[in-house]
Design a protein around this motif. Sequence first.
Motif, PDB file in Angstrom:
ATOM      1  N   LEU A 133      28.177  33.764 -17.263  1.00 57.66           N
ATOM      2  CA  LEU A 133      27.628  33.579 -18.612  1.00 57.66           C
ATOM      3  C   LEU A 133      27.737  34.879 -19.400  1.00 57.66           C
ATOM      4  CD1 LEU A 133      24.380  31.584 -17.703  1.00 57.66           C
ATOM      5  CD2 LEU A 133      26.649  30.688 -18.268  1.00 57.66           C
ATOM      6  N   TYR A 134      27.725  34.745 -20.723  1.00 53.72           N
ATOM      7  CA  TYR A 134      27.758  35.927 -21.594  1.00 53.72           C
ATOM      8  C   TYR A 134      26.327  36.380 -21.835  1.00 53.72           C
ATOM      9  CZ  TYR A 134      32.559  34.494 -22.364  1.00 53.72           C
ATOM     10  OH  TYR A 134      33.882  34.135 -22.182  1.00 53.72           O
ATOM     11  N   PRO A 135      25.940  37.571 -21.335  1.00 59.27           N
ATOM     12  CA  PRO A 135      24.531  37.987 -21.395  1.00 59.27           C
ATOM     13  C   PRO A 135      24.010  38.209 -22.811  1.00 59.27           C
ATOM     14  CG  PRO A 135      25.933  39.792 -20.613  1.00 59.27           C
ATOM     15  CD  PRO A 135      26.785  38.564 -20.656  1.00 59.27           C
ATOM     16  N   ASN A 136      24.917  38.526 -23.759  1.00 57.46           N
ATOM     17  CA  ASN A 136      24.490  38.806 -25.127  1.00 57.46           C
ATOM     18  C   ASN A 136      24.330  37.536 -25.966  1.00 57.46           C
ATOM     19  OD1 ASN A 136      27.357  38.636 -24.810  1.00 57.46           O
ATOM     20  ND2 ASN A 136      27.586  39.263 -26.961  1.00 57.46           N
ATOM     21  N   LEU A 137      24.740  36.394 -25.432  1.00 59.41           N
ATOM     22  CA  LEU A 137      24.631  35.140 -26.168  1.00 59.41           C
ATOM     23  C   LEU A 137      23.493  34.296 -25.597  1.00 59.41           C
ATOM     24  CD1 LEU A 137      28.400  34.030 -26.399  1.00 59.41           C
ATOM     25  CD2 LEU A 137      27.071  35.366 -28.060  1.00 59.41           C
ATOM     26  N   ASN A 138      22.803  33.561 -26.470  1.00 59.26           N
ATOM     27  CA  ASN A 138      21.766  32.664 -25.958  1.00 59.26           C
ATOM     28  C   ASN A 138      22.401  31.425 -25.334  1.00 59.26           C
ATOM     29  OD1 ASN A 138      22.434  30.937 -28.076  1.00 59.26           O
ATOM     30  ND2 ASN A 138      20.698  31.551 -29.355  1.00 59.26           N
ATOM     31  N   VAL A 139      21.572  30.563 -24.794  1.00 56.73           N
ATOM     32  CA  VAL A 139      22.077  29.390 -24.085  1.00 56.73           C
ATOM     33  C   VAL A 139      22.925  28.517 -25.007  1.00 56.73           C
ATOM     34  CG1 VAL A 139      21.371  27.211 -22.997  1.00 56.73           C
ATOM     35  CG2 VAL A 139      20.227  29.354 -22.369  1.00 56.73           C
ATOM     36  N   TYR A 140      22.448  28.307 -26.233  1.00 54.93           N
ATOM     37  CA  TYR A 140      23.188  27.481 -27.185  1.00 54.93           C
ATOM     38  C   TYR A 140      24.594  28.020 -27.389  1.00 54.93           C
ATOM     39  CZ  TYR A 140      24.203  24.873 -31.486  1.00 54.93           C
ATOM     40  OH  TYR A 140      24.780  24.057 -32.436  1.00 54.93           O
ATOM     41  N   ILE A 147      26.918  27.683 -24.325  1.00 54.65           N
ATOM     42  CA  ILE A 147      27.461  26.328 -24.202  1.00 54.65           C
ATOM     43  C   ILE A 147      28.523  26.079 -25.266  1.00 54.65           C
ATOM     44  CG2 ILE A 147      26.901  23.867 -24.291  1.00 54.65           C
ATOM     45  CD1 ILE A 147      24.078  24.600 -23.282  1.00 54.65           C
ATOM     46  N   ARG A 148      28.303  26.608 -26.448  1.00 53.66           N
ATOM     47  CA  ARG A 148      29.207  26.377 -27.578  1.00 53.66           C
ATOM     48  C   ARG A 148      30.519  27.145 -27.456  1.00 53.66           C
ATOM     49  NH1 ARG A 148      28.124  28.767 -33.579  1.00 53.66           N
ATOM     50  NH2 ARG A 148      29.793  27.664 -34.698  1.00 53.66           N
ATOM     51  N   PHE A 149      30.524  28.199 -26.672  1.00 57.82           N
ATOM     52  CA  PHE A 149      31.653  29.129 -26.656  1.00 57.82           C
ATOM     53  C   PHE A 149      33.013  28.449 -26.446  1.00 57.82           C
ATOM     54  CE2 PHE A 149      34.440  32.381 -24.867  1.00 57.82           C
ATOM     55  CZ  PHE A 149      34.267  33.405 -25.798  1.00 57.82           C
ATOM     56  N   PRO A 150      33.189  27.523 -25.495  1.00 61.66           N
ATOM     57  CA  PRO A 150      34.507  26.883 -25.317  1.00 61.66           C
ATOM     58  C   PRO A 150      34.994  26.142 -26.564  1.00 61.66           C
ATOM     59  CG  PRO A 150      33.076  26.410 -23.455  1.00 61.66           C
ATOM     60  CD  PRO A 150      32.218  27.036 -24.497  1.00 61.66           C
ATOM     61  N   LEU A 151      34.052  25.592 -27.338  1.00 60.72           N
ATOM     62  CA  LEU A 151      34.443  24.874 -28.558  1.00 60.72           C
ATOM     63  C   LEU A 151      34.999  25.847 -29.589  1.00 60.72           C
ATOM     64  CD1 LEU A 151      31.331  22.491 -28.866  1.00 60.72           C
ATOM     65  CD2 LEU A 151      33.552  22.026 -27.793  1.00 60.72           C
ATOM     66  N   ARG A 152      34.375  27.009 -29.687  1.00 61.08           N
ATOM     67  CA  ARG A 152      34.856  28.026 -30.643  1.00 61.08           C
ATOM     68  C   ARG A 152      36.234  28.539 -30.241  1.00 61.08           C
ATOM     69  NH1 ARG A 152      30.341  32.429 -30.725  1.00 61.08           N
ATOM     70  NH2 ARG A 152      31.882  33.444 -32.066  1.00 61.08           N
ATOM     71  N   VAL A 153      36.408  28.815 -28.959  1.00 58.84           N
ATOM     72  CA  VAL A 153      37.681  29.371 -28.478  1.00 58.84           C
ATOM     73  C   VAL A 153      38.825  28.377 -28.668  1.00 58.84           C
ATOM     74  CG1 VAL A 153      38.917  30.073 -26.385  1.00 58.84           C
ATOM     75  CG2 VAL A 153      36.629  30.954 -26.827  1.00 58.84           C
ATOM     76  N   ARG A 154      38.544  27.100 -28.474  1.00 58.73           N
ATOM     77  CA  ARG A 154      39.583  26.075 -28.554  1.00 58.73           C
ATOM     78  C   ARG A 154      39.793  25.536 -29.967  1.00 58.73           C
ATOM     79  NH1 ARG A 154      41.047  24.232 -23.508  1.00 58.73           N
ATOM     80  NH2 ARG A 154      41.718  22.192 -24.288  1.00 58.73           N
ATOM     81  N   GLY A 155      39.064  26.091 -30.933  1.00 57.01           N
ATOM     82  CA  GLY A 155      39.277  25.690 -32.320  1.00 57.01           C
ATOM     83  C   GLY A 155      38.811  24.286 -32.645  1.00 57.01           C
ATOM     84  N   VAL A 156      37.777  23.808 -31.927  1.00 52.04           N
ATOM     85  CA  VAL A 156      37.237  22.475 -32.202  1.00 52.04           C
ATOM     86  C   VAL A 156      36.509  22.491 -33.543  1.00 52.04           C
ATOM     87  CG1 VAL A 156      35.590  20.729 -31.383  1.00 52.04           C
ATOM     88  CG2 VAL A 156      37.027  21.970 -29.751  1.00 52.04           C
ATOM     89  N   ASP A 157      36.617  21.420 -34.294  1.00 56.68           N
ATOM     90  CA  ASP A 157      35.993  21.297 -35.617  1.00 56.68           C
ATOM     91  C   ASP A 157      34.527  21.740 -35.566  1.00 56.68           C
ATOM     92  OD1 ASP A 157      34.965  20.564 -38.058  1.00 56.68           O
ATOM     93  OD2 ASP A 157      35.460  18.432 -37.888  1.00 56.68           O
ATOM     94  N   PRO A 158      34.157  22.812 -36.296  1.00 51.60           N
ATOM     95  CA  PRO A 158      32.791  23.347 -36.236  1.00 51.60           C
ATOM     96  C   PRO A 158      31.716  22.322 -36.590  1.00 51.60           C
ATOM     97  CG  PRO A 158      34.247  24.899 -37.342  1.00 51.60           C
ATOM     98  CD  PRO A 158      35.028  23.641 -37.156  1.00 51.60           C
TER      99      PRO A 158
END
Length: 349
Positions: free
Chosen positions: A86-93, A96-107
């Motif tokens: 897990l990324y320690p500087n990011l909260n749980v939300y 979990i959201r990180f793969p969507l951002r990396v893959r360019g999924v519609d925000p």
Amino acid sequence: MAEIQLRNIGKRWGSFVGVDNFDLTIADKEFLVLLGPSGCGKTTTMRMIAGLEDATEGDILVDGQRVNDMEPKDRDVAMVFQSYALYPNLNVYENIRFPLRVRGVDPSTHDEKVRRASAMVELDDFLHRKPAELSGGQRQRVALARAIVRQPNVFLMDEPLSNLDAKLRVSTRAQIKNLSHELAVTTIYVTHDQIEAMTLADRVVIMKRGVVQQVGTPVDIYDRPANAFVASFIGNPAMNLVEGEISGGTFRAKHVEISGLNVPDGTITLGFRAEDANVAESGGQINAPIYTMELLGDATMVSVRIGGALVSVKADKNYRAEIDETVSISVAPEQCHLFDATTGARVGS
């Protein structure tokens, strides 16, 4: 749909063979467990499927498409690691959201997807927290949710429960079992824990030193182990294994004489499970002094020494006796498994 075909894949580092001639088709939506001791090649096999390791030989096909040369990001697999990652500087939300951002999924779809994934693993009350504020079980659930949110074709799980305590392992294992039913996604799960394998898997692949020993349903493997290694690896306690001689259908070893075994004469290894034998007052085929007794709650485990082997039998929970007292153990010949003393291969039916 995600049928995975592993066609004679292998992994070598110089003269060292990590995985040898692994050939298997994993059905769409199947939950397959790779089981074996440390260093048997199970994680290497998973990493080749993920693209984190290159296969030295053989082909990996997903829905008929060869993926050997595809980058990991292009294989549409989601991996859950033992270490959570897990990324320690990011909260749980945001974790979990990180793969969507990396893959360019519609925000505009992110919030719905994240909350759906978090609800599946019961994390709704922890979305604002950082990983450092979570227990080990909660962190593992974040890692699961991060894999779920991607909606991949294949889930890969590498010993995800090994860092959890016993109670958390049981509850998280149940959660993974329920998720696999709900998501209906092809899943490959690596573990050295045979209880995890038996409770989670549709099929189990047992490996030793890079070589597949047996593939089958948990019931098949438990009831008909292909060799002595599988017999000794599956079951809690493991199958009792005793070396001795067969002559005229009768097996003999120190303290043991079991008749009615229809195999050729010679040296052999006899096996039977603790629950398939009974403690008798007398007249049993095994008569030996008690080595130890353990109260399990629902039963008493009685153990005796036969040669170099520790043989365990489940007795009634109210059974009482003293250490060094001779106990008589009865085991029916049809409950016995026989293995070649040299190769370990199963003998007879």
